[in-house]
Design a protein around this motif. Structure first.
Motif, PDB file in Angstrom:
ATOM      1  N   ALA A  18     -30.336  41.701  -5.310  1.00 50.15           N
ATOM      2  CA  ALA A  18     -29.177  41.318  -6.117  1.00 50.15           C
ATOM      3  C   ALA A  18     -28.635  39.958  -5.698  1.00 50.15           C
ATOM      4  O   ALA A  18     -28.292  39.122  -6.542  1.00 50.15           O
ATOM      5  CB  ALA A  18     -28.087  42.379  -6.012  1.00 50.15           C
ATOM      6  N   SER A  19     -28.560  39.721  -4.392  1.00 50.30           N
ATOM      7  CA  SER A  19     -28.043  38.435  -3.908  1.00 50.30           C
ATOM      8  C   SER A  19     -28.999  37.295  -4.237  1.00 50.30           C
ATOM      9  O   SER A  19     -28.570  36.189  -4.559  1.00 50.30           O
ATOM     10  CB  SER A  19     -27.800  38.497  -2.399  1.00 50.30           C
ATOM     11  OG  SER A  19     -26.800  39.431  -2.090  1.00 50.30           O
ATOM     12  N   TRP A  20     -30.295  37.575  -4.154  1.00 51.76           N
ATOM     13  CA  TRP A  20     -31.284  36.541  -4.489  1.00 51.76           C
ATOM     14  C   TRP A  20     -31.157  36.151  -5.959  1.00 51.76           C
ATOM     15  O   TRP A  20     -31.159  34.971  -6.306  1.00 51.76           O
ATOM     16  CB  TRP A  20     -32.686  37.042  -4.184  1.00 51.76           C
ATOM     17  CG  TRP A  20     -33.758  36.036  -4.458  1.00 51.76           C
ATOM     18  CD1 TRP A  20     -34.588  35.993  -5.526  1.00 51.76           C
ATOM     19  CD2 TRP A  20     -34.092  34.907  -3.642  1.00 51.76           C
ATOM     20  NE1 TRP A  20     -35.438  34.912  -5.442  1.00 51.76           N
ATOM     21  CE2 TRP A  20     -35.154  34.235  -4.295  1.00 51.76           C
ATOM     22  CE3 TRP A  20     -33.616  34.409  -2.429  1.00 51.76           C
ATOM     23  CZ2 TRP A  20     -35.733  33.076  -3.765  1.00 51.76           C
ATOM     24  CZ3 TRP A  20     -34.198  33.259  -1.905  1.00 51.76           C
ATOM     25  CH2 TRP A  20     -35.244  32.610  -2.564  1.00 51.76           C
ATOM     26  N   ILE A  21     -31.049  37.136  -6.820  1.00 47.41           N
ATOM     27  CA  ILE A  21     -30.879  36.864  -8.247  1.00 47.41           C
ATOM     28  C   ILE A  21     -29.623  36.034  -8.485  1.00 47.41           C
ATOM     29  O   ILE A  21     -29.644  35.043  -9.239  1.00 47.41           O
ATOM     30  CB  ILE A  21     -30.823  38.186  -9.037  1.00 47.41           C
ATOM     31  CG1 ILE A  21     -32.195  38.857  -9.037  1.00 47.41           C
ATOM     32  CG2 ILE A  21     -30.336  37.951 -10.470  1.00 47.41           C
ATOM     33  CD1 ILE A  21     -32.201  40.256  -9.608  1.00 47.41           C
ATOM     34  N   GLU A  22     -28.544  36.418  -7.836  1.00 46.43           N
ATOM     35  CA  GLU A  22     -27.273  35.718  -8.042  1.00 46.43           C
ATOM     36  C   GLU A  22     -27.369  34.257  -7.629  1.00 46.43           C
ATOM     37  O   GLU A  22     -26.917  33.357  -8.355  1.00 46.43           O
ATOM     38  CB  GLU A  22     -26.167  36.420  -7.255  1.00 46.43           C
ATOM     39  CG  GLU A  22     -24.800  35.775  -7.400  1.00 46.43           C
ATOM     40  CD  GLU A  22     -23.728  36.479  -6.592  1.00 46.43           C
ATOM     41  OE1 GLU A  22     -22.564  36.031  -6.648  1.00 46.43           O
ATOM     42  OE2 GLU A  22     -24.041  37.459  -5.894  1.00 46.43           O
TER      43      GLU A  22
END
Length: 293
Positions: A18-22
């Protein structure tokens, strides 16, 4: 001929999906043209990270910046690169380096070759990739004809000669490297000698090949001393009080930094500017000022 600016960010921090996508989407929204992933143990794994970045963004190109080429068998690497390019609809730029951190080889259980052997392996890898990617029978076929654009990164004379012969982008590391992984940053005069020499080697290719600068540090008007302290281990003693004389550092207001980059493009040819992830936000105002120039 002055090439237009473009801007990349190297993502350094391993994190959740999720953090990578963000943060990949945030880099796109900030205006970055390229999302890059380096190849060091303890950092994100380049190929899966770039595949996910491709899925959640639409505009930025995606770059291995740079693969530690001696870790890879050239034929197996060709399969992974071609597959990644195919599955991202041709958004890949392939960045390769010779590797220089002995501890990483030891951790991976791989013998640490000499500098000459590492560059020999890199050269053979480049030849192999070009041969396979131009073969119409090769599978998987990369989406880009003849394969992704090639970025070669280095500072030594032999490495830069290879880059002048083979690369679409030449990334100047901005200083000499030691087997320990330490980089000693170069001053303006040394950088000019390097870029002038490479330009002379390029000959008629000079107007087509991009020069990349990896910015190591940015400092606002009141942050100069803190930046020098942070990066002091990488500074030659003679230049500890001259941050402005080190091309891989930017100091001042966003307008000051933009003007510095214009001057460095004019003097050295650096049109493709890459920053590290922790400077992604701080550098973003320069993109707004310089995009399109």
């Amino acid at each position: 001929m002055v090439l237009p600016f473009r801007f990349g960010v190297n993502m350094m921090a391993p994190t959740s999906r999720a953090s990578w996508i963000e943060k990949c989407r945030h880099a796109e929204n900030l205006g970055y043209d390229v999302i890059g992933v380096p190849d060091h143990l303890g950092l994100p794994a380049p190929f899966p990270a770039l595949m996910l970045a491709a899925d959640v963004t639409t505009r930025p190109r995606l770059n291995t910046f740079v693969l530690n080429t001696p870790f890879y068998n050239p034929v197996l690497l060709a399969r992974d690169v071609a597959g990644l390019d195919q599955l991202t609809d041709g958004r890949i730029e392939l960045g390769l380096g010779a590797g220089y951190v002995q501890a990483e080889f030891e951790a991976a259980g791989i013998p640490f070759p000499s500098a000459r052997e590492r560059i020999d392996h890199l050269e053979q890898t480049v030849i192999t990739l070009r041969r396979l990617f131009t073969d119409p029978e090769y599978k998987p076929q990369p989406a880009q004809p003849s394969g992704p654009p090639l970025l070669l990164a280095g500072w030594g004379d032999r490495m830069l000669r290879l880059a002048a012969e083979r690369a679409d982008v030449i990334a100047f590391t901005g200083g000499g490297t030691a087997d320990s992984g330490k980089i000693t940053l170069a001053d303006v005069a040394t950088t000019a000698k390097k870029t002038d020499h490479v330009r002379s080697l390029l000959g008629t290719r000079a107007e087509k090949v991009e020069f990349n600068l990896l910015v190591q540090g940015l400092a606002g008007p009141n942050e100069r001393d803190a930046l020098l302290q942070w990066i002091s281990a990488n500074l030659p003693f003679d230049f500890a009080d001259a941050a402005e004389d080190i091309p891989t550092m930017l100091v001042g207001t966003p307008n000051d930094m933009a003007e510095t980059l214009r001057a460095r493009r004019e003097q050295f040819g650096f049109n493709y500017i890459t920053v590290l992830e922790h400077n992604m936000e701080k550098f973003a105002p320069l993109i707004e000022v310089l995009h399109g120039e």
